[in-house]
Design an enzyme around this catalytic site. Structure first.
Site, mmCIF file in Angstrom:
data_model
loop_
_atom_site.group_PDB
_atom_site.id
_atom_site.type_symbol
_atom_site.label_atom_id
_atom_site.label_comp_id
_atom_site.label_asym_id
_atom_site.label_seq_id
_atom_site.Cartn_x
_atom_site.Cartn_y
_atom_site.Cartn_z
ATOM 1 N N HIS A 1 -7.011 8.654 -35.164
ATOM 2 C CA HIS A 1 -5.804 8.556 -34.342
ATOM 3 C C HIS A 1 -6.124 8.841 -32.875
ATOM 4 O O HIS A 1 -6.915 9.732 -32.563
ATOM 5 C CB HIS A 1 -4.746 9.548 -34.808
ATOM 6 C CG HIS A 1 -3.921 9.062 -35.955
ATOM 7 N ND1 HIS A 1 -3.322 7.825 -35.960
ATOM 8 C CD2 HIS A 1 -3.576 9.674 -37.126
ATOM 9 C CE1 HIS A 1 -2.631 7.678 -37.092
ATOM 10 N NE2 HIS A 1 -2.770 8.778 -37.818
ATOM 11 N N CYS B 1 -6.538 3.089 -31.697
ATOM 12 C CA CYS B 1 -5.517 2.207 -31.127
ATOM 13 C C CYS B 1 -5.494 2.336 -29.606
ATOM 14 O O CYS B 1 -5.843 3.363 -29.041
ATOM 15 C CB CYS B 1 -4.140 2.553 -31.686
ATOM 16 S SG CYS B 1 -3.968 2.245 -33.448
#
Length: 259
Positions: free
Chosen positions: A163, A237
């Site tokens: 993440h 991301c």
């Protein structure tokens, strides 16, 4: 009569405005609590849990006498030959002779934390688990290993995801990594030192070429490699607080030492 109706309308309007204000404030508080939960509480929970898992792995593996270990050795040579026999982390069991070599371990159980990844420049210390599921791996603050890619130290591409925001956000600042920065991957069997080599600031989520055995972008073919080797791929991301694109950092195995 007219004055009475006007007064009642004013009262009704005031009540409506007050009710609307209360609803707006309540919604604002709920949204604020959700933001606090996502940006603060999930990070705290995930980091604490990931930290405990790192400590558990270290206890399980044990330390050498007074924490000392042999010096790092160069990685294996002749990657072309090694790649041809690579299982790619699919769970297939290699022959006994291969399995006993450092870096040739069979695939771990799903969601199992089995390695520790350290990025000294960023202060990152996080467990690595098998799989990239959110609930079982990434949302726990772990780094997830793409199951069909090589294991640490194996010929091919050891590819992982983490993440960038919330849930421990271990890969939040990997965009700051530069060529020459070190990434260490520790397992029960050995410690592997990778060195950052290249990066890809933005690519599509469908760009599976970046985690291929020889990593090379299918969206931007100029990015990546053309020769077999011992690679590390970090993915997350981008931009921040979005999952629109993927950010990629590549490294090469520089050395290893058995535990």
């Amino acid at each position: 009569m007219a004055q009475g109706r006007a007064a009642r309308r004013r009262v009704s309007l005031a009540r409506g405005l007050w009710t609307g204000a209360e609803v707006t404030v309540t919604l604002g508080v709920v949204v604020l609590l959700l933001v606090v939960h996502q940006l603060w509480w999930t990070n705290r929970q995930a980091r604490e849990g990931a930290g405990r898992q790192v400590q558990a792995l270290e206890r399980d593996w044990g330390r050498g006498p007074q924490g000392q270990a042999p010096s790092l050795a160069p990685p294996p040579q002749e990657p072309d030959e090694a790649v041809q026999g690579e299982t790619g982390g699919t769970g297939e069991t290699p022959d006994r002779g291969e399995a006993e070599r450092p870096g040739r371990a069979t695939a771990p159980r799903w969601d199992q934390a089995y390695a520790i990844l350290r990025i000294p420049r960023l202060g990152v210390v996080a467990p690595v688990a098998q799989g990239i599921g959110k609930r079982g791996v990434l949302d726990k603050g772990y780094i997830g290993h793409y199951p069909q890619t090589a294991q640490p130290g194996q010929a091919g591409n050891f590819a992982v995801a983490g993440h960038r925001n919330t849930h421990g956000e271990p890969f939040r600042y990997i965009n700051r990594l530069r060529s020459g920065d070190e990434v260490r991957v520790e397992t029960r069997e050995a410690v592997y030192l990778y060195v950052v080599d290249k990066g890809l600031a933005q690519t599509a989520p469908r760009d599976t070429g970046v985690i291929a055995n020889v990593p090379r972008s299918t969206v931007k073919p100029s990015a990546g490699y053309s020769e077999p080797g011992y690679y590390l791929t970090l993915t997350t991301c981008t931009p921040e607080y979005s999952s629109t694109y993927r950010l990629v950092v590549w490294g090469k195995l520089k050395s290893m030492r058995p535990r």
